[in-house]
Scaffold this motif. Structure first.
Motif, PDB file in Angstrom:
ATOM      1  N   PHE A  30      65.292 110.024  55.851  1.00  0.00           N
ATOM      2  CA  PHE A  30      65.418 108.567  55.913  1.00  0.00           C
ATOM      3  C   PHE A  30      65.997 108.053  54.608  1.00  0.00           C
ATOM      4  N   THR A  31      66.847 107.038  54.699  1.00  0.00           N
ATOM      5  CA  THR A  31      67.282 106.329  53.504  1.00  0.00           C
ATOM      6  C   THR A  31      66.353 105.137  53.290  1.00  0.00           C
ATOM      7  N   ILE A  32      66.402 104.568  52.101  1.00  0.00           N
ATOM      8  CA  ILE A  32      65.575 103.399  51.816  1.00  0.00           C
ATOM      9  C   ILE A  32      65.944 102.250  52.747  1.00  0.00           C
ATOM     10  N   SER A  33      67.241 102.056  53.000  1.00  0.00           N
ATOM     11  CA  SER A  33      67.656 100.959  53.875  1.00  0.00           C
ATOM     12  C   SER A  33      67.174 101.172  55.306  1.00  0.00           C
ATOM     13  N   GLN A  34      67.130 102.422  55.776  1.00  0.00           N
ATOM     14  CA  GLN A  34      66.622 102.697  57.119  1.00  0.00           C
ATOM     15  C   GLN A  34      65.139 102.363  57.214  1.00  0.00           C
ATOM     16  N   ILE A  35      64.376 102.734  56.192  1.00  0.00           N
ATOM     17  CA  ILE A  35      62.949 102.421  56.176  1.00  0.00           C
ATOM     18  C   ILE A  35      62.736 100.915  56.117  1.00  0.00           C
ATOM     19  N   GLN A  36      63.578 100.235  55.335  1.00  0.00           N
ATOM     20  CA  GLN A  36      63.438  98.786  55.203  1.00  0.00           C
ATOM     21  C   GLN A  36      63.732  98.073  56.514  1.00  0.00           C
ATOM     22  N   ARG A  37      64.671  98.590  57.306  1.00  0.00           N
ATOM     23  CA  ARG A  37      64.960  97.972  58.598  1.00  0.00           C
ATOM     24  C   ARG A  37      63.775  98.088  59.550  1.00  0.00           C
ATOM     25  N   ILE A  38      62.996  99.152  59.395  1.00  0.00           N
ATOM     26  CA  ILE A  38      61.800  99.331  60.224  1.00  0.00           C
ATOM     27  C   ILE A  38      60.645  98.475  59.693  1.00  0.00           C
ATOM     28  N   LEU A  39      60.471  98.504  58.365  1.00  0.00           N
ATOM     29  CA  LEU A  39      59.421  97.700  57.729  1.00  0.00           C
ATOM     30  C   LEU A  39      60.047  96.399  57.267  1.00  0.00           C
ATOM     31  N   THR A  40      60.226  95.491  58.168  1.00  0.00           N
ATOM     32  CA  THR A  40      61.053  94.305  57.921  1.00  0.00           C
ATOM     33  C   THR A  40      60.530  93.404  56.805  1.00  0.00           C
ATOM     34  N   THR A  41      59.235  93.488  56.487  1.00  0.00           N
ATOM     35  CA  THR A  41      58.681  92.594  55.468  1.00  0.00           C
ATOM     36  C   THR A  41      58.616  93.235  54.081  1.00  0.00           C
ATOM     37  N   ALA A  42      59.017  94.497  53.961  1.00  0.00           N
ATOM     38  CA  ALA A  42      58.946  95.198  52.683  1.00  0.00           C
ATOM     39  C   ALA A  42      60.282  95.119  51.961  1.00  0.00           C
ATOM     40  N   SER A  43      60.241  95.030  50.639  1.00  0.00           N
ATOM     41  CA  SER A  43      61.471  94.991  49.849  1.00  0.00           C
ATOM     42  C   SER A  43      61.975  96.410  49.609  1.00  0.00           C
ATOM     43  N   GLY A  44      63.291  96.522  49.407  1.00  0.00           N
ATOM     44  CA  GLY A  44      63.863  97.828  49.107  1.00  0.00           C
ATOM     45  C   GLY A  44      63.301  98.410  47.829  1.00  0.00           C
ATOM     46  N   GLU A  45      63.075  97.553  46.826  1.00  0.00           N
ATOM     47  CA  GLU A  45      62.540  98.026  45.549  1.00  0.00           C
ATOM     48  C   GLU A  45      61.111  98.522  45.716  1.00  0.00           C
ATOM     49  N   GLY A  46      60.334  97.808  46.511  1.00  0.00           N
ATOM     50  CA  GLY A  46      58.958  98.256  46.752  1.00  0.00           C
ATOM     51  C   GLY A  46      58.922  99.598  47.451  1.00  0.00           C
ATOM     52  N   ILE A  47      59.797  99.790  48.437  1.00  0.00           N
ATOM     53  CA  ILE A  47      59.873 101.072  49.154  1.00  0.00           C
ATOM     54  C   ILE A  47      60.306 102.179  48.214  1.00  0.00           C
ATOM     55  N   ARG A  48      61.279 101.877  47.353  1.00  0.00           N
ATOM     56  CA  ARG A  48      61.770 102.883  46.401  1.00  0.00           C
ATOM     57  C   ARG A  48      60.640 103.354  45.486  1.00  0.00           C
ATOM     58  N   LYS A  49      59.832 102.427  44.995  1.00  0.00           N
ATOM     59  CA  LYS A  49      58.725 102.793  44.096  1.00  0.00           C
ATOM     60  C   LYS A  49      57.693 103.659  44.820  1.00  0.00           C
ATOM     61  N   VAL A  50      57.398 103.295  46.070  1.00  0.00           N
ATOM     62  CA  VAL A  50      56.450 104.091  46.850  1.00  0.00           C
ATOM     63  C   VAL A  50      56.983 105.508  47.049  1.00  0.00           C
ATOM     64  N   LEU A  51      58.229 105.631  47.434  1.00  0.00           N
ATOM     65  CA  LEU A  51      58.825 106.952  47.667  1.00  0.00           C
ATOM     66  C   LEU A  51      58.845 107.787  46.401  1.00  0.00           C
ATOM     67  N   ALA A  52      59.141 107.151  45.272  1.00  0.00           N
ATOM     68  CA  ALA A  52      59.149 107.886  44.004  1.00  0.00           C
ATOM     69  C   ALA A  52      57.760 108.412  43.682  1.00  0.00           C
ATOM     70  N   ARG A  53      56.745 107.585  43.907  1.00  0.00           N
ATOM     71  CA  ARG A  53      55.365 108.006  43.635  1.00  0.00           C
ATOM     72  C   ARG A  53      54.939 109.139  44.571  1.00  0.00           C
ATOM     73  N   LEU A  54      55.285 109.031  45.855  1.00  0.00           N
ATOM     74  CA  LEU A  54      54.911 110.060  46.820  1.00  0.00           C
ATOM     75  C   LEU A  54      55.678 111.358  46.578  1.00  0.00           C
ATOM     76  N   ALA A  55      56.904 111.242  46.084  1.00  0.00           N
ATOM     77  CA  ALA A  55      57.687 112.435  45.761  1.00  0.00           C
ATOM     78  C   ALA A  55      57.056 113.189  44.592  1.00  0.00           C
ATOM     79  N   VAL A  56      56.563 112.457  43.600  1.00  0.00           N
ATOM     80  CA  VAL A  56      55.880 113.091  42.466  1.00  0.00           C
ATOM     81  C   VAL A  56      54.651 113.852  42.944  1.00  0.00           C
ATOM     82  N   GLN A  57      53.957 113.294  43.941  1.00  0.00           N
ATOM     83  CA  GLN A  57      52.763 113.934  44.484  1.00  0.00           C
ATOM     84  C   GLN A  57      53.106 115.109  45.403  1.00  0.00           C
ATOM     85  N   GLY A  58      54.375 115.245  45.758  1.00  0.00           N
ATOM     86  CA  GLY A  58      54.797 116.350  46.609  1.00  0.00           C
ATOM     87  C   GLY A  58      54.690 116.072  48.097  1.00  0.00           C
TER      88      GLY A  58
END
Length: 211
Positions: A30-58
């Motif tokens: 998934f790209t950030i923009s694809q996730i944002q289209r599904i989660l219509t109320t979330a910002s792209g920056e917020g999604i990016r931060k979440v993904l970065a944190r989850l990636a660090v956790q593996g």
């Protein structure tokens, strides 16, 4: 209480749960923009931060295709199985409901989930609404016990109050002839959990044809 449309909110009310629900829906990138289209109320920056944190956790795998960052759930992660199971709570609930109602036998003509639980618009204080239609071959005392037990189980499974609207088949036909608007809502958006949608459609069509 549960929001069946936001299943991971049962363990984390943050954007992390919503993002994980999307990633768990399919084993694809998934790209950030694809996730944002599904989660219509979330910002792209917020999604990016979440993904970065989850990636660090593996939990999330990050890749780069050209200039595009892509992400997917790490299905080999120890937490992946639990995440996927949580993401499917809606279907798990419907399957459990179907299984329970299947034990009621032919006396139950039709049942459907309707309202916000069917349309994916639940809030934390939403009820779970059920329509039941029964034959006249079961006594009122036994039927009332079944309905009470069903409401108890739904609340135990989800934490949400359960609101049940029930009719005998004769009452249902009379209400359909009178143009009960609830039936139109169930026909348009309800989720059948006992009987068949064809039965409902036939009954409403017959009611509409009566003078």
């Amino acid at each position: 209480m549960m929001q069946l449309n936001k299943p991971l909110a049962t363990v984390t009310p943050t954007l992390d749960g919503d993002v994980l629900t999307v990633l768990a829906s399919a084993d694809v990138m998934f790209t950030i923009s694809q996730i944002q289209r599904i989660l219509t109320t979330a910002s792209g920056e917020g999604i990016r931060k979440v993904l970065a944190r989850l990636a660090v956790q593996g939990v999330v795998l990050h890749d780069r295709v050209g200039r595009t960052n892509t992400y997917r759930l790490n299905t080999e992660h120890l937490a992946a199985e639990s995440i996927v199971a949580l993401s499917r709570l809606n279907s798990t609930f419907l399957n459990r409901l179907e299984q329970h109602l299947g034990e009621w036998g032919a006396t139950l003509r039709y049942a459907a989930v309707f309202g916000s639980a069917a349309t994916g618009r639940m809030k934390l204080d939403s009820d779970i609404d059920l329509l039941l239609v029964r034959g006249a071959d079961l006594g009122d005392v036994e039927w009332d016990w079944r309905v009470t037990e069903l409401a108890r189980r739904v609340t135990a499974w989800t934490g949400n109050d359960c609101r049940i609207v029930d009719y005998t088949d004769n009452e249902f036909r009379a209400a359909a002839v009178a143009g009960e608007p609830l039936f139109r809502d169930v026909s348009a958006q309800g989720l059948t959990v006992a009987g068949t949608r064809a039965w409902l459609t036939t009954q409403l069509r017959l009611a509409a044809s009566r003078p």
